[in-house]
Scaffold this motif. Structure first.
Motif, PDB file in Angstrom:
ATOM      1  N   ASN A 198       0.802  -1.223   0.000  1.00 20.82           N
ATOM      2  CA  ASN A 198       0.000   0.000   0.000  1.00 20.82           C
ATOM      3  C   ASN A 198       0.836   1.275   0.000  1.00 20.82           C
ATOM      4  N   MET A 199       2.138   1.146   0.172  1.00 23.30           N
ATOM      5  CA  MET A 199       2.995   2.320   0.299  1.00 23.30           C
ATOM      6  C   MET A 199       4.063   2.292  -0.800  1.00 23.30           C
ATOM      7  N   ASP A 200       3.896   3.132  -1.802  1.00 26.75           N
ATOM      8  CA  ASP A 200       4.833   3.162  -2.926  1.00 26.75           C
ATOM      9  C   ASP A 200       6.259   3.474  -2.501  1.00 26.75           C
ATOM     10  N   VAL A 201       6.411   4.228  -1.437  1.00 25.27           N
ATOM     11  CA  VAL A 201       7.758   4.627  -1.000  1.00 25.27           C
ATOM     12  C   VAL A 201       8.477   3.525  -0.225  1.00 25.27           C
ATOM     13  N   TRP A 202       7.791   2.421   0.067  1.00 24.74           N
ATOM     14  CA  TRP A 202       8.404   1.329   0.828  1.00 24.74           C
ATOM     15  C   TRP A 202       9.129   0.399  -0.136  1.00 24.74           C
ATOM     16  N   ASP A 203      10.344   0.784  -0.499  1.00 21.58           N
ATOM     17  CA  ASP A 203      11.180  -0.052  -1.359  1.00 21.58           C
ATOM     18  C   ASP A 203      12.293  -0.666  -0.515  1.00 21.58           C
ATOM     19  N   SER A 204      13.202  -1.381  -1.150  1.00 21.86           N
ATOM     20  CA  SER A 204      14.242  -2.086  -0.392  1.00 21.86           C
ATOM     21  C   SER A 204      15.180  -1.130   0.342  1.00 21.86           C
ATOM     22  N   LEU A 205      15.493  -0.005  -0.266  1.00 20.01           N
ATOM     23  CA  LEU A 205      16.372   0.965   0.395  1.00 20.01           C
ATOM     24  C   LEU A 205      15.681   1.597   1.602  1.00 20.01           C
ATOM     25  N   THR A 206      14.431   1.954   1.451  1.00 17.63           N
ATOM     26  CA  THR A 206      13.677   2.528   2.564  1.00 17.63           C
ATOM     27  C   THR A 206      13.494   1.488   3.667  1.00 17.63           C
ATOM     28  N   HIS A 207      13.382   0.234   3.283  1.00 15.12           N
ATOM     29  CA  HIS A 207      13.237  -0.827   4.287  1.00 15.12           C
ATOM     30  C   HIS A 207      14.488  -0.916   5.155  1.00 15.12           C
ATOM     31  N   ILE A 208      15.652  -0.807   4.545  1.00 18.53           N
ATOM     32  CA  ILE A 208      16.896  -0.827   5.319  1.00 18.53           C
ATOM     33  C   ILE A 208      16.940   0.369   6.270  1.00 18.53           C
ATOM     34  N   LYS A 209      16.527   1.532   5.780  1.00 17.35           N
ATOM     35  CA  LYS A 209      16.462   2.716   6.649  1.00 17.35           C
ATOM     36  C   LYS A 209      15.492   2.462   7.797  1.00 17.35           C
TER      37      LYS A 209
END
Length: 80
Positions: A30-41
């Motif tokens: 549901n969250m377009d900004v939740w990618d692999s890089l953001t997940h690590i953050k």
């Protein structure tokens, strides 16, 4: 003391900006900004906020939704 849910929402807001108040809507899908890089953050911010080290093998399981992370943190707190 602030509960886990409140602290985790603070971390989500820091990583993703404005978030839904409904935890079931806080999912990777549901969250377009939740990618692999953001997940690590997100993982790093959780570790900082809760002063823990998340087991690297658990990280993929936490790449799904708010509730999965909340449950993980609750289980972690119970082990202390």
């Amino acid at each position: 003391m602030i509960n886990i849910d409140t602290r985790l929402r603070k971390v989500f807001r820091k990583c993703f900006g404005r978030i839904s108040e409904k935890s079931e809507e806080l999912t990777k899908d549901n969250m377009d900004v939740w990618d692999s890089l953001t997940h690590i953050k997100l993982i790093m911010e959780i570790e900082n906020e809760f002063e823990i080290v998340i087991d690297p093998e658990a990280i993929p399981q936490l790449h799904t939704n708010f509730n999965a992370i909340d449950k993980y943190l609750e289980a972690y707190e119970c082990k202390k």
